[in-house]
Design a protein around this motif. Structure first.
Motif, short mmCIF file in Angstrom:
data_model
loop_
_atom_site.label_atom_id
_atom_site.label_comp_id
_atom_site.label_asym_id
_atom_site.label_seq_id
_atom_site.Cartn_x
_atom_site.Cartn_y
_atom_site.Cartn_z
N PRO A 1 48.94 0.62 -24.69
CA PRO A 1 48.45 0.60 -26.08
C PRO A 1 47.30 -0.39 -26.24
N LYS B 1 53.92 16.04 -22.32
CA LYS B 1 54.46 15.26 -23.43
C LYS B 1 54.23 13.77 -23.18
N LEU B 2 54.33 13.00 -24.26
CA LEU B 2 54.15 11.55 -24.20
C LEU B 2 55.46 10.89 -24.59
N SER B 3 55.99 10.06 -23.70
CA SER B 3 57.22 9.32 -23.99
C SER B 3 56.88 8.11 -24.85
N GLN B 4 57.45 8.03 -26.04
CA GLN B 4 57.15 6.95 -26.96
C GLN B 4 57.83 5.64 -26.56
N ASP B 5 58.89 5.72 -25.76
CA ASP B 5 59.63 4.51 -25.38
C ASP B 5 58.85 3.65 -24.40
N ASP B 6 58.30 4.28 -23.35
CA ASP B 6 57.60 3.51 -22.31
C ASP B 6 56.13 3.91 -22.18
N TYR B 7 55.61 4.67 -23.16
CA TYR B 7 54.21 5.10 -23.17
C TYR B 7 53.82 5.78 -21.85
N LYS C 1 50.91 5.92 -16.85
CA LYS C 1 51.29 4.90 -17.82
C LYS C 1 50.10 4.63 -18.74
N LEU D 1 52.76 9.22 -19.99
CA LEU D 1 52.23 10.56 -20.20
C LEU D 1 52.70 11.46 -19.06
#
Length: 329
Positions: free
Chosen positions: A138, A34-40, A135, A42
């Motif tokens: 973006p 899964k990918l954590s959207q808060d701290d990007y 990490k 993986l």
């Protein structure tokens, strides 16, 4: 002697459930990537271990593992498991917890039920898939960093850097101080003007001060020159001593060797067990955090030979047969 921990850790790599009769079963749950959207961040696929006290029947899996390692029959393997189970239950009742290396920690809650806290292990977590947590930066952030770097490089083009040798500056300062001292002694600044000797020339002619007279300014110049010369000499001697003395060089990059008796998922949990070691008068014990791991050590040495020599004694004294040596700078 703890004989079950390494067997359970090994079996959990290939099986989803490993049961200790009369105690409970360790159950593996598969988590998808899964990918954590808060701290990007993986997060790769993981195998998470839980514990179910209701699974207490003997499925023969653990006994079979002991039979293969010790070359014993099924009855002997079951007897060894029962003896080890009795020992674990006794420690849980007396101390309230039991550590299973490479698996986790069993604890008794206020109602006497067994709780399990899994340990971050190479065998069971994301490293089992050869993928660490990664990490992801973006694109917008990368673009901003690139622009900032480009502007910084543009500013640096207008700056001229001159390399200066510090030792050369010290030598120049020492020579200048000595020259100043000689000039002050040869031409004292405390002079009297004799008007009878003034001629129509570029500079007036002065009468010299009495021979042998050294003024306070001259004394200060002599002291400064002497100190500067001695400082330069001492620096050269110290550098030469360091290059010729291997023992001084070894102190710069000294490795340490730790006798590790436990690994924990958090520093708070490690500190609780550190207090227990201190109560057992293991005053050399401590906690080391390295490479994202929190480890509890019984002793620390600067010599690998000395650490290997003392390893067996700590295994016996602490009843920790899985203790091992960890080295780092």
């Amino acid at each position: 002697m703890e004989i079950l921990s390494k067997h359970i850790a090994g079996l959990l790599q290939h099986h989803d459930c490993v049961i200790i009769p009369r105690l409970g079963g360790f159950v593996v749950r598969q988590n998808e990537a899964k990918l954590s959207q808060d701290d990007y961040l993986l997060i790769p696929p993981q195998r998470v271990v839980g514990f179910n006290a209701n699974l207490s029947h003997n499925d023969g899996l653990l006994a079979e593992s002991l039979m293969k390692e010790f070359d014993i029959d099924f009855q002997e393997a079951v007897l060894r498991i029962e003896n080890e189970t009795d020992r674990i239950i006794g420690i849980l009742k007396n101390q309230g917890f039991f550590i299973m290396n490479e698996v986790g920690e069993l604890k008794l809650d206020a109602e006497g039920r067994i709780e399990f806290f899994p340990q971050k292990s190479i065998l069971l977590n994301s490293w089992n898939y050869a993928l660490p947590e990664t990490k992801i930066i973006p694109y917008s952030e990368l673009e901003q960093n690139y622009k900032a770097l480009k502007q910084s490089l543009a500013r640096e083009k207008d700056v001229i850097y001159i390399s200066v040798n510090k030792r050369l500056l010290k030598n120049i300062a020492s020579v200048a101080a000595i020259i100043l001292m000689i000039l002050c002694v040869s031409f004292p600044l405390d002079y009297d003007i004799d008007s009878s000797h003034v001629h129509a020339a570029m500079f007036p002619v002065y009468s010299s001060a009495p021979s042998g007279k050294i003024h306070n300014e001259d004394k200060k110049a002599i002291v400064k020159a002497t100190v500067a010369k001695k400082s330069l000499k001492d620096e050269k001697i110290n550098a030469k001593s360091f290059m010729e003395n291997p023992s001084l060089q070894n102190k710069v990059s000294q490795r340490s060797y730790y006798i590790i008796v436990g690994s924990f998922p958090s520093k708070d949990l490690a500190e609780k067990h550190l207090k227990i070691l201190k109560q057992k008068n293991i005053q050399t014990s401590g906690i080391i955090e390295k490479e994202g791991r929190v480890r509890l050590y019984a002793a620390k040495y600067v010599s690998k030979v000395e650490a290997e020599k003392e390893l067996s004694s700590y295994k016996t004294a602490l009843d920790c047969k899985d203790a091992w040596i960890f080295s780092c700078k």
